[in-house]
Design a protein around this motif. Structure first.
Motif: not given
Length: 121
Positions: A45-46, A49, A52, A73, A76-77, A80
């Motif tokens: 994931m890092e 980008a 989904d 997740i 941080r994202w 997603v």
């Protein structure tokens, strides 16, 4: 709408189950990435980008299980989407990140594909 495929990261420590889930993701028309544990999932994931949705198992070796990974997740994202599956635990939805979906194993492939399609609208 862009013509790029949605990207789904499958996180599962059992190689046979992971391969089946990857096949399911591909057959549903998505691009599949795979990780054997949460640490590998975070590294992927890092480095990308374009992920989904993350489809993760709960019980995994390593520094965090699928529940901790899904919260990490979500924090941080946030965009997603999250699908969480477990063969050993029936989870209280309140222990899951907002907007995630839980499925008990063995799951029905069609139910998973429908959930992915709904989340990836």
């Amino acid at each position: 709408m862009n013509n790029g495929k949605k990207v789904v990261l499958v996180v599962e420590d059992n190689a046979m189950i992971r391969m089946g889930a990857v096949d399911l993701v591909i057959s549903a028309g998505y691009e599949a990435l795979e990780a054997g544990d949460a640490d590998e999932a975070i590294r992927i994931m890092e480095s990308r980008a374009d992920i989904d949705l993350v489809f993760t198992d709960v019980q995994m070796p390593g520094t965090m299980d699928g529940i901790k990974l899904s919260h990490y997740i979500r924090d941080r994202w946030p965009p997603v989407k999250l699908l969480i599956a477990s063969g050993n635990a029936i989870l209280d939805e309140s222990s899951l990140p907002t907007g995630s979906r839980f499925f008990a194993k063995p799951y029905n492939d069609h139910v998973i594909v429908d959930a992915m399609a709904h989340l990836l609208l």
